[in-house]
Each structure stands twice: as C-alpha cells, then as structure tokens.
Enzyme design. Structure first.
Site, PDB file in Angstrom:
ATOM      1  N   LYS A 107       0.858  -1.198   0.000  1.00  0.00           N
ATOM      2  CA  LYS A 107       0.000   0.000   0.000  1.00  0.00           C
ATOM      3  C   LYS A 107       0.881   1.231   0.000  1.00  0.00           C
ATOM      4  O   LYS A 107       2.037   1.184   0.434  1.00  0.00           O
ATOM      5  CB  LYS A 107      -0.898   0.018   1.248  1.00  0.00           C
TER       6      LYS A 107
HETATM    7  P1  NAD Z   1     -12.920   8.388  -2.630  1.00  0.00           P
HETATM    8  O1  NAD Z   1     -11.941   9.415  -2.239  1.00  0.00           O
HETATM    9  O2  NAD Z   1     -13.336   8.301  -4.063  1.00  0.00           O
HETATM   10  O3  NAD Z   1     -14.276   8.550  -1.780  1.00  0.00           O
HETATM   11  C1  NAD Z   1     -14.328   8.672  -0.384  1.00  0.00           C
HETATM   12  C2  NAD Z   1     -15.596   9.436  -0.050  1.00  0.00           C
HETATM   13  O4  NAD Z   1     -15.801   9.425   1.361  1.00  0.00           O
HETATM   14  C3  NAD Z   1     -15.533  10.896  -0.479  1.00  0.00           C
HETATM   15  O5  NAD Z   1     -16.744  11.284  -1.101  1.00  0.00           O
HETATM   16  C4  NAD Z   1     -15.325  11.639   0.849  1.00  0.00           C
HETATM   17  O6  NAD Z   1     -15.831  12.974   0.843  1.00  0.00           O
HETATM   18  C5  NAD Z   1     -16.109  10.742   1.801  1.00  0.00           C
HETATM   19  N1  NAD Z   1     -15.713  10.895   3.202  1.00  0.00           N
HETATM   20  C6  NAD Z   1     -14.499  11.137   3.736  1.00  0.00           C
HETATM   21  N2  NAD Z   1     -14.559  11.202   5.084  1.00  0.00           N
HETATM   22  C7  NAD Z   1     -15.847  10.980   5.413  1.00  0.00           C
HETATM   23  C8  NAD Z   1     -16.543  10.916   6.643  1.00  0.00           C
HETATM   24  N3  NAD Z   1     -15.929  11.091   7.811  1.00  0.00           N
HETATM   25  N4  NAD Z   1     -17.876  10.670   6.612  1.00  0.00           N
HETATM   26  C9  NAD Z   1     -18.530  10.491   5.450  1.00  0.00           C
HETATM   27  N5  NAD Z   1     -17.916  10.540   4.234  1.00  0.00           N
HETATM   28  C10 NAD Z   1     -16.595  10.781   4.219  1.00  0.00           C
HETATM   29  O7  NAD Z   1     -12.329   6.992  -2.122  1.00  0.00           O
HETATM   30  P2  NAD Z   1     -12.756   5.537  -2.583  1.00  0.00           P
HETATM   31  O8  NAD Z   1     -11.791   5.092  -3.612  1.00  0.00           O
HETATM   32  O9  NAD Z   1     -14.210   5.486  -2.853  1.00  0.00           O
HETATM   33  O10 NAD Z   1     -12.419   4.711  -1.260  1.00  0.00           O
HETATM   34  C11 NAD Z   1     -13.316   4.639  -0.165  1.00  0.00           C
HETATM   35  C12 NAD Z   1     -12.915   3.508   0.751  1.00  0.00           C
HETATM   36  O11 NAD Z   1     -12.898   2.279   0.008  1.00  0.00           O
HETATM   37  C13 NAD Z   1     -11.512   3.622   1.361  1.00  0.00           C
HETATM   38  O12 NAD Z   1     -11.517   3.030   2.643  1.00  0.00           O
HETATM   39  C14 NAD Z   1     -10.660   2.810   0.408  1.00  0.00           C
HETATM   40  O13 NAD Z   1      -9.470   2.358   1.024  1.00  0.00           O
HETATM   41  C15 NAD Z   1     -11.615   1.671   0.120  1.00  0.00           C
HETATM   42  N6  NAD Z   1     -11.329   0.933  -1.111  1.00  0.00           N
HETATM   43  C16 NAD Z   1     -11.234   1.565  -2.301  1.00  0.00           C
HETATM   44  C17 NAD Z   1     -10.980   0.834  -3.453  1.00  0.00           C
HETATM   45  C18 NAD Z   1     -10.939   1.466  -4.826  1.00  0.00           C
HETATM   46  O14 NAD Z   1     -10.860   0.719  -5.823  1.00  0.00           O
HETATM   47  N7  NAD Z   1     -11.017   2.765  -4.955  1.00  0.00           N
HETATM   48  C19 NAD Z   1     -10.779  -0.548  -3.361  1.00  0.00           C
HETATM   49  C20 NAD Z   1     -10.895  -1.176  -2.121  1.00  0.00           C
HETATM   50  C21 NAD Z   1     -11.174  -0.418  -0.999  1.00  0.00           C
END
Ligand code: NAD
Length: 466
Positions: free
Chosen positions: A102
């Site tokens: 990561k």
């Molecule tokens: P992203 O940045 O696209 O979206 C995150 C969203 O969460 C944003 O809209 C942000 O404003 C919101 N947010 C942040 N803090 C918050 C809070 N306290 N309360 C409510 N909303 C809040 O990120 P993403 O890629 O969608 O990732 C989200 C989660 O999924 C993370 O934990 C990431 O590690 C996990 N994840 C992502 C992927 C991927 O392919 N992108 C894969 C596996 C896991």
C-alpha cells in the site's frame, strides 16, 4: 485510543486461535516486511514544498505485491502498513496471486491545481520507481482515497520514461483509464464487487435467518457512508439493478435522508457540484452526518474511511447487516459490540476485494498485450449463428428477434470482466462461509475471513520453504 494497525493485528490473532499455525510462522505473516518513507521537494508557486509519502510491502509470499496509493492529509506510515496487511489478506481470500502492499502521500489534492498535482505525483512516482516500489513484476499500485485513473496514467507514463524498453511497463500500475492501457470495468469494480457480495449474502437462507432478513433484496433499505468512487458505484448498482431502497447518504460535511428513497445519480451530481448536501432539494439535510449511521435500516455500508464505527457509537447501530466497502471502518472494540448485538458484518477483506480482482485482470491484460475476448469473439458469433440457423431449419420457426440479437451481439470485454469478478467474489464468499459454519466457536464472518486468508498465506510460505 483506536489504532488501525493494532486492531488489524488483533483480528489476525483472534483468527489464529482457530488455525494450527506455529507461533513463528504466525508472527512472520503478521509483521509488515518493509516500509519505505520518502520526503521529496517540488518547486511550485515560486518556492520548494516538501512532501512526505510511504510505500509498505506487507507480504511477498506472492509477487508482484499490490495495493493502492492514498492521497490524504491524514495518512501516515502506520495506516499504510495496516492497509498493506489488508491487501495481503484480501488477495488471499479471493485467490488473486499477489502479495499485499500500500502507498500513501500526505497531501490534500484539493489544495493543488491539476498541473501541480501532476508534478507532485510524477516526483513521488520517480522515487518509488527507482526502488522497484512501482514495477510490473514487483509492486503494482492502484487508486485509493484521493487518487483516480488520472494519477495512475501519470504514474504509468513516468514509469515508461524511466524504463522505455520494458515491454510490460503498462502493467506497473492498474486503474488506468481504458484508453491508456486500462480495463473497462476497473473504475466500477470495487462497488460492483460489493453488489455481488450483497447479492450472494441474500442467496443464503441460513445466514439470512441469523439476522432475521428474508431473501427479497428489493424490499430492503440501505444507508451508505461516502459517495466517492466506491460508495457511488455500489449505491448505483444496488438501487438500479436490485431495487434496494437507498434512504441515507452520509458525507464528511453532512448527509441526507429520505425514507422514500434517494436518486443516486441526482445526489451524486449535486454533491460533486456543491461539495456539500446542504440545501439538497429532494431529501432532509442532516448536518451531523455521523447520526445517519445510527438510523434504522437493513443494510449499512461504510464506504469512506477507517474507524467510523467504534466503541463510542457501535451500541447505537441498528442495521441488521453491515458490509464494509471501506477498509477498516469498524474498530476492534466496535466489532465486539456489534457481534454481541448479533449484527452481521461482512468484512472489508472480503467485501471490497472487487477492486483488486479487476486490477489483476488489468495487469494480466497488460502483460498479454491483447484485450480479453479479442481472439474468440467472432468465432463464437459464427458458431452461435450456425446453431440458430440449424434450430430454425429443424423447427421451421424463426427465433424471436430479441433472443437472436442477444445471442449474436457477442461477448464484450466488460461482460468478461464482470463475469470473472462475480465468480471470484462468490467463490471468496463461499470459502469464508465454509470456514464460518465449520466451527461453532467462530463467532463472526470476519474471523472466518481472516482464518481463510492466513491459512492460504501460510501455505504459500510453506511451499517456498521459509
Ligand atoms: P474516494 O476518495 O473516491 O471517496 C471517499 C468518499 O468518502 C468521499 O466522497 C469523501 O468525501 C467521503 N468521506 C471522507 N470522510 C468521510 C466521513 N468522515 N464521513 C462520510 N464521508 C466521508 O475513495 P474511494 O476510492 O471510494 O475509497 C473509499 C474507501 O474504500 C476507502 O476506505 C478505500 O481504502 C476503500 N477501497 C477503495 C478501493 C478502490 O478501488 N477505490 C478498493 C478497495 C477499498
């Protein structure tokens, strides 16, 4: 205080009690192999800014190692190590042949213009590339919070400049735009994978009985935290394809609630434009969005960040099923409370594996240098056409047009990606379920998931002769 890395390791220790692994091998699996810290300067706005970033390699039982790069002001080396460990476990569960890694860059992307961000990303990438911490055969990043296909395209281009003769260079990173050696379906993959996991859960009457839910997904209500990449896609698929009623969306600066349902596309457009749900016309605005997590619903899906359900609020959660789309949204103590309350949790290391599954497909496509379905599509169409002609001749009737069209359309790359993803998620789910029901003492799905993961990693270490 809640510590993401400690909590992740506590989950592993809990699962280890059900495995016959020796203490030394267990310790080897838990420990993070290496974490590289980099500080680099970039000249911007007439002065030099110093940025800090990390790339952790948790386990190299399989290579390359794999894991996203997070662009976030709150990231730090411990968080990156915890996320790298989750990657190892996640890959093991859904049988992606990668180790876990990561990355994190301490930055608020919103503070910088696009061309500035590009310069910073390219400098960060240079530092990692020259140490093989970005490499098609050693370590392959992908998007995470704050990064997207745009940053992945910059990283791939930087790799190409440093290693112009590497024919597999495009495989140094996944989640690239489809027109830049990416794969259709990668951007939606994590959300799509969550949809497949939810569907699978609702096909298992024995699990449904434990939480007093029936199998009809279209009568269920759902609250989602975070409407970013993962939250948006899973909400879109579960509402549009499965008619789940999305009644709440929580964002960092407020949320919205409507018992009659929220139109995901409309809400997402509004949030993207206004950067807030304040004054959203089609639902009630809730300023303290953490309250939304406590509202009554069938399915709660945290899709934002870690430690949002802890011992401070777990007691008040009233959902029947929680699906961890985010990494680490529930703390160890929070999890204990949810278990006691008999709230069923599908853990991150199973639920959000869709992203890395499709990243694996993208990596394979890049090193094969040919898109999926390219060789067989026309041949399959020809065979199906021959079959239809034979049936029509034998029966003297023509096949209804809609079936004929469907048959002859042929299989697109995106169909293959979704089908492969579905298969990997279902297999992973069933493997975890098997472990869960095999021992009465395993109290939750998370412990079963960790057990499946560590036993597979142990087997891999065993066969390479540690
Ligand atoms: P992203 O940045 O696209 O979206 C995150 C969203 O969460 C944003 O809209 C942000 O404003 C919101 N947010 C942040 N803090 C918050 C809070 N306290 N309360 C409510 N909303 C809040 O990120 P993403 O890629 O969608 O990732 C989200 C989660 O999924 C993370 O934990 C990431 O590690 C996990 N994840 C992502 C992927 C991927 O392919 N992108 C894969 C596996 C896991």
């Amino acid at each position: 205080m809640t510590n993401f890395l400690d909590d992740t390791n506590k989950y592993v220790h809990k699962a280890l009690k059900f495995s016959g692994l020796s203490e030394d091998l267990s310790n080897k699996i838990i420990i993070c192999n290496s974490t590289y810290t980099v500080r680099f300067g970039v000249r911007l706005r007439g002065k030099i800014f110093t940025f800090e970033g990390w790339r952790s390699v948790h386990s190299e039982h399989m290579e390359p190692t794999k894991g996203g790069i997070r662009f976030d002001l709150n990231t730090n080396s411990e968080e990156v190590e915890a996320l790298a460990a989750l990657m190892s476990y996640k890959c093991a569960i859904i049988n992606v042949p990668f180790g876990g890694s990561k990355g994190g860059l301490k930055i608020n992307p919103a503070d910088w213009e696009k061309r500035e961000l590009e310069k910073i990303t390219r400098r960060f990438a240079q530092e990692l590339i020259k140490r093989d911490l970005i490499s098609p055969s050693m370590n392959v990043p992908a998007p995470d919070i704050g990064s997207s296909s745009r940053e992945m395209a910059w990283i791939a281009d930087e790799y190409r400049r440093i290693h112009p003769s590497d024919i597999n260079g495009a495989a140094c990173v996944t989640g690239k735009p489809p027109n830049k050696n990416g794969l259709p379906g990668r951007e939606e993959a994590t959300g799509r994978g969550v949809q497949f996991i939810v569907r699978e859960f609702f096909k298992n009457p024995d699990l449904l009985r434990r939480v007093k839910l029936d199998e009809n997904l279209s009568t269920k209500s759902m609250i989602v935290q975070g409407i970013g990449n993962v939250g948006y896609h899973l909400s879109k698929f579960l509402t549009q394809d499965d008619q789940v009623n999305l009644i709440g969306i929580s964002e960092y600066n407020g949320g919205i609630y409507n018992e009659d349902g929220i139109d995901v596309e409309h809400a997402k457009k509004y949030f993207t434009k206004h950067k807030s749900f304040n004054n959203y016309p089609k639902a009630t605005f809730i300023k303290d969005s953490s309250l939304l997590l406590k509202r009554k619903c069938d399915i709660l899906i945290p899709a934002a960040r870690e430690n949002v359900i802890t011992e401070k609020n777990a007691e008040d959660i009233s959902a029947k099923l929680i699906v961890e789309a985010a990494n680490g949204p529930i703390s160890y103590k929070g999890n204990q409370i949810l278990n006691r309350k008999k709230i069923f949790v599908i853990p991150d290391i199973l639920a959000n594996g869709g992203g890395v599954a499709v990243s694996y497909f993208e990596w394979v496509k890049n090193i094969r240098h040919i898109r999926f379905g390219r060789l067989e599509k026309r041949r399959n169409q020809f065979q199906l056409n021959t079959l239809i002609e034979a049936i029509e001749q034998m029966t003297g009737k023509s096949m209804p047009v809609k079936y004929k069209e469907n048959f002859l359309k042929g299989i697109e790359e995106i169909d293959l990606v979704r089908s492969g993803l579905d298969d990997m998620m279902i297999d992973g789910f069933q493997e975890v379920k098997k472990a869960y029901i095999s021992n009465d003492k395993i109290s939750d799905f998370r412990t079963a998931a960790y057990l499946v993961a560590i036993e597979k990693i142990a087997m891999a270490y065993d066969s390479i002769g540690l």
